[in-house]
Design a protein around this motif. Structure first.
Motif, PDB file in Angstrom:
ATOM      1  N   HIS A 137      13.559   9.953  -9.424  1.00  0.00           N
ATOM      2  CA  HIS A 137      14.471   9.793  -8.282  1.00  0.00           C
ATOM      3  C   HIS A 137      15.381   8.573  -8.428  1.00  0.00           C
ATOM      4  CE1 HIS A 137      15.877   9.912  -4.129  1.00  0.00           C
ATOM      5  NE2 HIS A 137      15.599   8.615  -4.076  1.00  0.00           N
ATOM      6  N   TYR A 138      14.807   7.404  -8.612  1.00  0.00           N
ATOM      7  CA  TYR A 138      15.610   6.181  -8.679  1.00  0.00           C
ATOM      8  C   TYR A 138      16.374   6.079 -10.001  1.00  0.00           C
ATOM      9  CZ  TYR A 138      13.080   4.843  -4.481  1.00  0.00           C
ATOM     10  OH  TYR A 138      12.552   4.815  -3.206  1.00  0.00           O
TER      11      TYR A 138
ATOM     12  N   GLY B  24       9.153   6.215  -0.446  1.00  0.00           N
ATOM     13  CA  GLY B  24       9.687   5.409  -1.540  1.00  0.00           C
ATOM     14  C   GLY B  24       8.648   5.171  -2.620  1.00  0.00           C
TER      15      GLY B  24
ATOM     16  N   VAL C 127      15.979  -0.270 -12.843  1.00  0.00           N
ATOM     17  CA  VAL C 127      15.162   0.555 -11.962  1.00  0.00           C
ATOM     18  C   VAL C 127      13.744   0.006 -12.010  1.00  0.00           C
ATOM     19  CG1 VAL C 127      14.235   2.851 -11.505  1.00  0.00           C
ATOM     20  CG2 VAL C 127      16.584   2.602 -12.345  1.00  0.00           C
TER      21      VAL C 127
ATOM     22  N   HIS D  57      12.692  -2.782  -3.425  1.00  0.00           N
ATOM     23  CA  HIS D  57      14.080  -3.151  -3.670  1.00  0.00           C
ATOM     24  C   HIS D  57      14.344  -4.602  -3.258  1.00  0.00           C
ATOM     25  CE1 HIS D  57      18.275  -2.336  -4.511  1.00  0.00           C
ATOM     26  NE2 HIS D  57      18.575  -2.952  -3.386  1.00  0.00           N
TER      27      HIS D  57
ATOM     28  N   TYR E 250      17.967  -0.525  -8.565  1.00  0.00           N
ATOM     29  CA  TYR E 250      17.131   0.233  -7.642  1.00  0.00           C
ATOM     30  C   TYR E 250      15.683  -0.234  -7.721  1.00  0.00           C
ATOM     31  CZ  TYR E 250      20.722   3.581  -6.479  1.00  0.00           C
ATOM     32  OH  TYR E 250      21.864   4.150  -6.001  1.00  0.00           O
TER      33      TYR E 250
ATOM     34  N   ARG F 141      12.146   0.464  -5.083  1.00  0.00           N
ATOM     35  CA  ARG F 141      11.753   1.494  -4.118  1.00  0.00           C
ATOM     36  C   ARG F 141      11.960   1.012  -2.685  1.00  0.00           C
ATOM     37  NH1 ARG F 141       6.904   0.214  -1.849  1.00  0.00           N
ATOM     38  NH2 ARG F 141       5.637  -1.265  -2.983  1.00  0.00           N
TER      39      ARG F 141
ATOM     40  N   GLN G 213      19.408   8.214  -9.528  1.00  0.00           N
ATOM     41  CA  GLN G 213      20.374   7.538  -8.664  1.00  0.00           C
ATOM     42  C   GLN G 213      21.152   6.487  -9.449  1.00  0.00           C
ATOM     43  OE1 GLN G 213      17.975   6.224  -5.227  1.00  0.00           O
ATOM     44  NE2 GLN G 213      19.149   7.682  -4.003  1.00  0.00           N
TER      45      GLN G 213
ATOM     46  N   THR H 238       8.467   6.620  -7.024  1.00  0.00           N
ATOM     47  CA  THR H 238       8.531   5.685  -8.143  1.00  0.00           C
ATOM     48  C   THR H 238       8.209   6.381  -9.459  1.00  0.00           C
ATOM     49  OG1 THR H 238       6.233   4.964  -7.841  1.00  0.00           O
ATOM     50  CG2 THR H 238       7.944   3.686  -6.707  1.00  0.00           C
TER      51      THR H 238
END
Length: 170
Positions: free
Chosen positions: A99-100, A90, A57, A62, A82, A84, A103, A94
Motif C-alpha cells: 500500500h505505502y 495503517g 517508506v 508517519h 510514507y 503508516r 503510494q 505495512t
C-alpha cells in the motif's frame, strides 16, 4: 491485541490510541537523547539524492518518520515519504503489503525502481510491487534468513552506488 484487551476488559480502540501516542513519544525522546540515531552509512543519501529521486517508506508511524528526518537533517533528501497512519488499518497496510510503497511510487510518477531495506518484509514488499530489492545485511542481520532472494545484497548503503546497473537507476 484485541484478545488481550478483551481478556482484561480494556477498550481496544482506546488502547490503540494510547499505544500509538506512547510509541511516538518514546521514539521522539530517544532521538532527543541520542539513543536512536541514523546508521552511519546514511551520509551517502545526500550523494544519492543529488543524482536520483528518492522516496522513503517505513512501517513506523508517519509522525515518527517525519520527526526523525527533520531532527537529523534528512527531510530534504526525499521527494516523498510514507510511514503508516497510527490506526489499526495503517498497521495492517505495512510491509510486506505494498500500500505505502505503491503510494510512494505514484507520487514519484514511476512504476520502476529499486527498493532498499534491511528486513525480509522489505524484500517481499519490493517483489510484490514489481521492484528490484536490495537487502542491506547490517551487522545485526548477519544470521538473518530471507524467505526470498533480493536482486542484490550489500553490507552498507555506501555500496549502493557501486552496484552495476543500479547506480544509474536508484
Amino acid at each position: 491485541m484485541r484478545r488481550v484487551c478483551a481478556g482484561y476488559d480494556i477498550d481496544f480502540e482506546a488502547f490503540w490510541v494510547r499505544r500509538e501516542t506512547n510509541a511516538f513519544t518514546l521514539q521522539r525522546e530517544m532521538m532527543k537523547r541520542g539513543e536512536r540515531v541514523p546508521y552511519d552509512d546514511c551520509v551517502v543519501l545526500e550523494q544519492l539524492a543529488e543524482q536520483h529521486t528518492l522516496g522513503l517508506v517505513s512501517s513506523n508511524q508517519h509522525a515518527t518518520v517525519k520527526e526523525m528526518l527533520t531532527q537529523f537533517g534528512l527531510a530534504d533528501l526525499f521527494e516523498t515519504v510514507y510511514g503508516r497512519t497510527p490506526t489499526v488499518e495503517g498497521f495492517v497496510r505495512t510491509k510486506p503489503e505494498t500500500h505505502y510503497v505503491e503510494q510512494a511510487m505514484a507520487d514519484l510518477g514511476t512504476v520502476e525502481g529499486v527498493y532498499v531495506g534491511d528486513s525480509a518484509c522489505d524484500v517481499q514488499a519490493a517483489h510484490a510491487a514489481g521492484l528490484d530489492a536490495v537487502f542491506i545485511r547490517r551487522s545485526h542481520r548477519e544470521e538473518y534468513t530471507l524467505p526470498e532472494e533480493p536482486a542484490h545484497e550489500i553490507h552498507t548503503l555506501a555500496s549502493l552506488p557501486t552496484i552495476p546497473g543500479i547506480a544509474s537507476s536508484v
